[in-house]
Design a protein around this motif. Structure first.
Motif, PDB file in Angstrom:
ATOM      1  N   ASP A   1       0.831  -1.202   0.000  1.00  0.00           N
ATOM      2  CA  ASP A   1       0.000   0.000   0.000  1.00  0.00           C
ATOM      3  C   ASP A   1       0.870   1.259   0.000  1.00  0.00           C
ATOM      4  N   SER A   2       0.716   2.099  -1.027  1.00  0.00           N
ATOM      5  CA  SER A   2       1.535   3.302  -1.142  1.00  0.00           C
ATOM      6  C   SER A   2       1.291   4.293  -0.012  1.00  0.00           C
ATOM      7  N   ARG A   3       0.133   4.182   0.675  1.00  0.00           N
ATOM      8  CA  ARG A   3      -0.147   5.108   1.778  1.00  0.00           C
ATOM      9  C   ARG A   3       0.810   4.888   2.951  1.00  0.00           C
ATOM     10  N   LEU A   4       1.534   3.772   2.948  1.00  0.00           N
ATOM     11  CA  LEU A   4       2.468   3.474   4.033  1.00  0.00           C
ATOM     12  C   LEU A   4       3.835   4.114   3.826  1.00  0.00           C
ATOM     13  N   ASN A   5       4.057   4.726   2.670  1.00  0.00           N
ATOM     14  CA  ASN A   5       5.329   5.411   2.443  1.00  0.00           C
ATOM     15  C   ASN A   5       5.534   6.496   3.490  1.00  0.00           C
ATOM     16  N   GLY A   6       6.750   6.552   4.018  1.00  0.00           N
ATOM     17  CA  GLY A   6       7.067   7.541   5.034  1.00  0.00           C
ATOM     18  C   GLY A   6       6.644   7.157   6.429  1.00  0.00           C
ATOM     19  N   LYS A   7       5.973   6.006   6.574  1.00  0.00           N
ATOM     20  CA  LYS A   7       5.499   5.565   7.891  1.00  0.00           C
ATOM     21  C   LYS A   7       6.521   4.635   8.534  1.00  0.00           C
ATOM     22  N   GLN A   8       6.416   4.505   9.852  1.00  0.00           N
ATOM     23  CA  GLN A   8       7.373   3.703  10.617  1.00  0.00           C
ATOM     24  C   GLN A   8       6.904   2.250  10.701  1.00  0.00           C
ATOM     25  N   ILE A   9       7.862   1.340  10.615  1.00  0.00           N
ATOM     26  CA  ILE A   9       7.576  -0.084  10.754  1.00  0.00           C
ATOM     27  C   ILE A   9       8.577  -0.669  11.750  1.00  0.00           C
ATOM     28  N   PHE A  10       8.134  -1.676  12.514  1.00  0.00           N
ATOM     29  CA  PHE A  10       8.907  -2.154  13.658  1.00  0.00           C
ATOM     30  C   PHE A  10       9.242  -3.639  13.536  1.00  0.00           C
ATOM     31  N   LEU A  11      10.425  -3.996  14.035  1.00  0.00           N
ATOM     32  CA  LEU A  11      10.838  -5.389  14.198  1.00  0.00           C
ATOM     33  C   LEU A  11      10.861  -5.651  15.698  1.00  0.00           C
ATOM     34  N   VAL A  12       9.914  -6.478  16.179  1.00  0.00           N
ATOM     35  CA  VAL A  12       9.692  -6.641  17.615  1.00  0.00           C
ATOM     36  C   VAL A  12       9.943  -8.098  18.029  1.00  0.00           C
ATOM     37  N   PRO A  13      10.978  -8.373  18.821  1.00  0.00           N
ATOM     38  CA  PRO A  13      11.203  -9.740  19.318  1.00  0.00           C
ATOM     39  C   PRO A  13      10.003 -10.219  20.135  1.00  0.00           C
ATOM     40  N   LEU A  14       9.627 -11.487  19.975  1.00  0.00           N
ATOM     41  CA  LEU A  14       8.477 -12.008  20.710  1.00  0.00           C
ATOM     42  C   LEU A  14       8.697 -12.002  22.213  1.00  0.00           C
ATOM     43  N   GLU A  15       9.911 -12.323  22.644  1.00  0.00           N
ATOM     44  CA  GLU A  15      10.157 -12.490  24.072  1.00  0.00           C
ATOM     45  C   GLU A  15      10.650 -11.226  24.763  1.00  0.00           C
ATOM     46  N   ASP A  16      10.924 -10.190  24.005  1.00  0.00           N
ATOM     47  CA  ASP A  16      11.420  -8.959  24.615  1.00  0.00           C
ATOM     48  C   ASP A  16      10.976  -7.772  23.767  1.00  0.00           C
ATOM     49  N   ASN A  17       9.884  -7.131  24.178  1.00  0.00           N
ATOM     50  CA  ASN A  17       9.386  -5.987  23.419  1.00  0.00           C
ATOM     51  C   ASN A  17       9.729  -4.666  24.100  1.00  0.00           C
TER      52      ASN A  17
ATOM     53  N   ILE B   1       5.747  -5.259  12.422  1.00  0.00           N
ATOM     54  CA  ILE B   1       4.468  -4.611  12.712  1.00  0.00           C
ATOM     55  C   ILE B   1       4.512  -3.148  12.267  1.00  0.00           C
ATOM     56  N   MET B   2       3.435  -2.695  11.654  1.00  0.00           N
ATOM     57  CA  MET B   2       3.319  -1.291  11.280  1.00  0.00           C
ATOM     58  C   MET B   2       3.061  -0.427  12.509  1.00  0.00           C
ATOM     59  N   ASP B   3       3.384   0.860  12.396  1.00  0.00           N
ATOM     60  CA  ASP B   3       2.973   1.840  13.387  1.00  0.00           C
ATOM     61  C   ASP B   3       1.481   1.664  13.665  1.00  0.00           C
ATOM     62  N   TYR B   4       1.081   1.746  14.935  1.00  0.00           N
ATOM     63  CA  TYR B   4      -0.294   1.386  15.300  1.00  0.00           C
ATOM     64  C   TYR B   4      -1.349   2.260  14.627  1.00  0.00           C
TER      65      TYR B   4
ATOM     66  N   GLY C   1      -5.970  -3.384   8.212  1.00  0.00           N
ATOM     67  CA  GLY C   1      -5.809  -3.982   6.895  1.00  0.00           C
ATOM     68  C   GLY C   1      -4.402  -4.420   6.573  1.00  0.00           C
ATOM     69  N   VAL C   2      -3.508  -4.354   7.551  1.00  0.00           N
ATOM     70  CA  VAL C   2      -2.119  -4.778   7.342  1.00  0.00           C
ATOM     71  C   VAL C   2      -1.811  -5.907   8.319  1.00  0.00           C
ATOM     72  N   GLN C   3      -1.492  -7.068   7.810  1.00  0.00           N
ATOM     73  CA  GLN C   3      -1.233  -8.244   8.649  1.00  0.00           C
ATOM     74  C   GLN C   3       0.182  -8.203   9.212  1.00  0.00           C
ATOM     75  N   ARG C   4       0.299  -8.323  10.532  1.00  0.00           N
ATOM     76  CA  ARG C   4       1.629  -8.418  11.128  1.00  0.00           C
ATOM     77  C   ARG C   4       2.266  -9.727  10.685  1.00  0.00           C
ATOM     78  N   LEU C   5       3.592  -9.751  10.653  1.00  0.00           N
ATOM     79  CA  LEU C   5       4.302 -10.895  10.086  1.00  0.00           C
ATOM     80  C   LEU C   5       5.257 -11.503  11.101  1.00  0.00           C
ATOM     81  N   LEU C   6       5.117 -12.808  11.326  1.00  0.00           N
ATOM     82  CA  LEU C   6       6.022 -13.559  12.190  1.00  0.00           C
ATOM     83  C   LEU C   6       7.209 -14.044  11.363  1.00  0.00           C
ATOM     84  N   VAL C   7       8.433 -13.792  11.851  1.00  0.00           N
ATOM     85  CA  VAL C   7       9.641 -14.197  11.131  1.00  0.00           C
ATOM     86  C   VAL C   7      10.655 -14.790  12.104  1.00  0.00           C
ATOM     87  N   VAL C   8      11.628 -15.524  11.533  1.00  0.00           N
ATOM     88  CA  VAL C   8      12.799 -15.983  12.278  1.00  0.00           C
ATOM     89  C   VAL C   8      13.972 -15.136  11.812  1.00  0.00           C
TER      90      VAL C   8
END
Length: 210
Positions: free
Chosen positions: A37-53, A81-84, A89-96
């Motif tokens: 989604d182009s509306r997300l340009n310029g917005k903040q996105i986060f990489l959040v560890p599951l065990e330590d946020n 995770i996107m900025d709250y 409409g944006v699915q958070r993503l679980l990664v290793v």
């Protein structure tokens, strides 16, 4: 139904890489991301560890031209995770966050690929989504059938129990194959084979499932 899960597990067996230890520094992980989604340009996105946020553990970047990147040398389970303000409409993503180059796409349906651990995790997530849909269908059918045919309703409940048992076994087997690494530990925590249970008299016993 069990054959479906075991068939998926066979595919995972081919793709599985023994993941690095949880929280272990083990080479560079590079996450290359794109957003739908182009509306997300310029917005903040986060990489959040599951065990330590905690603030110290969370990494963040800004999306530019539909792209973003993260880099870390710590292997763990994390969510992207996107900025709250922009999560609808944006699915958070679980990664290793394992060593290598991980390609992720963030949107209504988010996905990851590029390393064996994340490829395996992606297959597990799709199997989990399928399982969730199947269980919802069984529950709805059993609830409706209970109004007219209690015997058939109980049969549907038994079928649902069988499907869920197969899914739990599938998840446990994958966890065992992944070993003590981040992904294996995460999957193993979902359906432990033994767990403490408090009895009516207040005592605690260990319950073991087969």
């Amino acid at each position: 139904m069990k054959r479906i899960f075991y068939g998926v597990l066979t595919l995972l067996t081919i793709a599985v890489l023994m993941a690095c230890g949880q929280g272990e520094k083990n080479g560079s992980c590079r996450i290359h991301g794109m957003v739908d989604d182009s509306r997300l340009n310029g917005k903040q996105i986060f990489l959040v560890p599951l065990e330590d946020n905690s603030a110290e553990a969370v990494d963040s970047v800004y999306i530019k031209d539909g792209k973003f990147e993260f880099a870390t040398d710590t292997c763990h389970m994390a969510q992207i995770i996107m900025d709250y303000h922009y999560r609808d409409g944006v699915q958070r993503l679980l990664v290793v966050t394992e060593p290598g180059d991980i390609n992720v796409r963030i949107g209504k349906v988010s996905s990851s690929s590029g390393t064996r651990g994340n490829d395996s995790l992606e297959v597990w997530k799709r199997a989990t989504e399928q399982h969730t849909r199947e269980m919802a269908t069984f529950r709805k059918a059993a609830s409706e059938m209970a109004k007219t045919d209690t015997i058939r309703a109980k049969q549907l409940e038994a079928q649902a129990d069988s499907v869920h048992k197969a899914y739990k076994q599938y998840t446990r087997q994958l966890a065992a194959q992944m070993g003590d690494g981040a992904l294996g530990s995460f999957l193993g925590s979902l359906y432990p084979t033994s767990y403490p249970k408090r009895m009516p008299d207040g005592t605690v016993v260990t319950v073991t499932e087969e």
